[in-house]
Scaffold this motif. Structure first.
Motif, PDB file in Angstrom:
ATOM      1  N   LYS A   7       0.811  -1.226   0.000  1.00 13.00           N
ATOM      2  CA  LYS A   7       0.000   0.000   0.000  1.00 13.00           C
ATOM      3  C   LYS A   7       0.841   1.270   0.000  1.00 13.00           C
ATOM      4  N   GLY A   8       2.168   1.125   0.023  1.00 12.44           N
ATOM      5  CA  GLY A   8       3.042   2.293  -0.008  1.00 12.44           C
ATOM      6  C   GLY A   8       2.955   3.149   1.246  1.00 12.44           C
ATOM      7  N   VAL A   9       2.860   2.506   2.407  1.00 17.42           N
ATOM      8  CA  VAL A   9       2.714   3.222   3.673  1.00 17.42           C
ATOM      9  C   VAL A   9       4.072   3.328   4.358  1.00 17.42           C
ATOM     10  N   THR A  10       4.388   4.531   4.818  1.00 13.18           N
ATOM     11  CA  THR A  10       5.671   4.772   5.472  1.00 13.18           C
ATOM     12  C   THR A  10       5.504   4.858   6.990  1.00 13.18           C
ATOM     13  N   ASP A  11       6.632   4.767   7.682  1.00 14.51           N
ATOM     14  CA  ASP A  11       6.599   4.924   9.138  1.00 14.51           C
ATOM     15  C   ASP A  11       6.114   6.317   9.517  1.00 14.51           C
ATOM     16  N   GLY A  12       6.452   7.312   8.736  1.00 11.49           N
ATOM     17  CA  GLY A  12       5.994   8.672   9.001  1.00 11.49           C
ATOM     18  C   GLY A  12       4.477   8.788   8.943  1.00 11.49           C
ATOM     19  N   GLN A  13       3.864   8.121   7.991  1.00 13.39           N
ATOM     20  CA  GLN A  13       2.406   8.139   7.892  1.00 13.39           C
ATOM     21  C   GLN A  13       1.773   7.475   9.111  1.00 13.39           C
ATOM     22  N   VAL A  34      -2.780  -0.275   5.685  1.00  7.88           N
ATOM     23  CA  VAL A  34      -1.624  -1.058   6.093  1.00  7.88           C
ATOM     24  C   VAL A  34      -2.072  -2.429   6.611  1.00  7.88           C
ATOM     25  N   ALA A  35      -1.326  -3.460   6.233  1.00 12.06           N
ATOM     26  CA  ALA A  35      -1.592  -4.857   6.629  1.00 12.06           C
ATOM     27  C   ALA A  35      -2.930  -5.366   6.100  1.00 12.06           C
ATOM     28  N   GLY A  36      -3.439  -4.741   5.069  1.00 12.20           N
ATOM     29  CA  GLY A  36      -4.716  -5.155   4.512  1.00 12.20           C
ATOM     30  C   GLY A  36      -4.601  -6.052   3.299  1.00 12.20           C
ATOM     31  N   GLN A  37      -3.392  -6.236   2.820  1.00 11.52           N
ATOM     32  CA  GLN A  37      -3.206  -7.048   1.622  1.00 11.52           C
ATOM     33  C   GLN A  37      -2.537  -8.367   2.003  1.00 11.52           C
ATOM     34  N   CYS A  38      -1.225  -8.400   2.026  1.00 10.11           N
ATOM     35  CA  CYS A  38      -0.535  -9.668   2.330  1.00 10.11           C
ATOM     36  C   CYS A  38      -0.307  -9.858   3.824  1.00 10.11           C
ATOM     37  N   GLY A  39      -0.253  -8.768   4.604  1.00 14.18           N
ATOM     38  CA  GLY A  39      -0.108  -8.857   6.045  1.00 14.18           C
ATOM     39  C   GLY A  39       1.310  -8.984   6.568  1.00 14.18           C
ATOM     40  N   ARG A  40       2.290  -9.064   5.692  1.00 15.62           N
ATOM     41  CA  ARG A  40       3.675  -9.223   6.143  1.00 15.62           C
ATOM     42  C   ARG A  40       4.181  -8.027   6.943  1.00 15.62           C
ATOM     43  N   CYS A  41       3.577  -6.890   6.746  1.00 19.60           N
ATOM     44  CA  CYS A  41       4.027  -5.672   7.416  1.00 19.60           C
ATOM     45  C   CYS A  41       3.421  -5.501   8.806  1.00 19.60           C
ATOM     46  N   ALA A  42       2.474  -6.326   9.175  1.00 16.22           N
ATOM     47  CA  ALA A  42       1.755  -6.139  10.437  1.00 16.22           C
ATOM     48  C   ALA A  42       2.676  -6.019  11.654  1.00 16.22           C
ATOM     49  N   PRO A  43       3.663  -6.894  11.834  1.00 20.57           N
ATOM     50  CA  PRO A  43       4.524  -6.747  13.021  1.00 20.57           C
ATOM     51  C   PRO A  43       5.283  -5.421  13.038  1.00 20.57           C
ATOM     52  N   GLN A  44       5.816  -5.011  11.906  1.00 22.26           N
ATOM     53  CA  GLN A  44       6.557  -3.747  11.844  1.00 22.26           C
ATOM     54  C   GLN A  44       5.622  -2.561  12.034  1.00 22.26           C
TER      55      GLN A  44
END
Length: 66
Positions: A7-13, A34-44
């Motif tokens: 989704k192109g989401v940054t830590d700043g966002q 964020v975390a709505g597609q593959c979910g790999r980013c959820a922990p971060q």
């Protein structure tokens, strides 16, 4: 830094959304996707949100003390 590549989401966002009232990964998903597609980013994403919430709380405490 990009947290969610799908989704192109940054830590700043994520930090901005925490300042704007987001308090959970579910709220971030609604607001940013964020975390709505593959979910790999959820922990971060959770980690960035947690750190941002700690900072928000610290800022609120320092403003209350002033």
């Amino acid at each position: 830094m990009y947290v969610c590549v799908c989704k192109g989401v940054t830590d700043g966002q994520i930090r901005n959304e925490a300042c704007a009232g987001a308090r959970s990964l579910r709220e971030l998903r609604v607001r940013l996707g964020v975390a709505g597609q593959c979910g790999r980013c959820a922990p971060q994403a959770r980690e960035v949100l947690y750190e941002a919430l700690l900072q928000v709380a610290a800022d609120e405490r320092s403003q209350a003390a002033a």
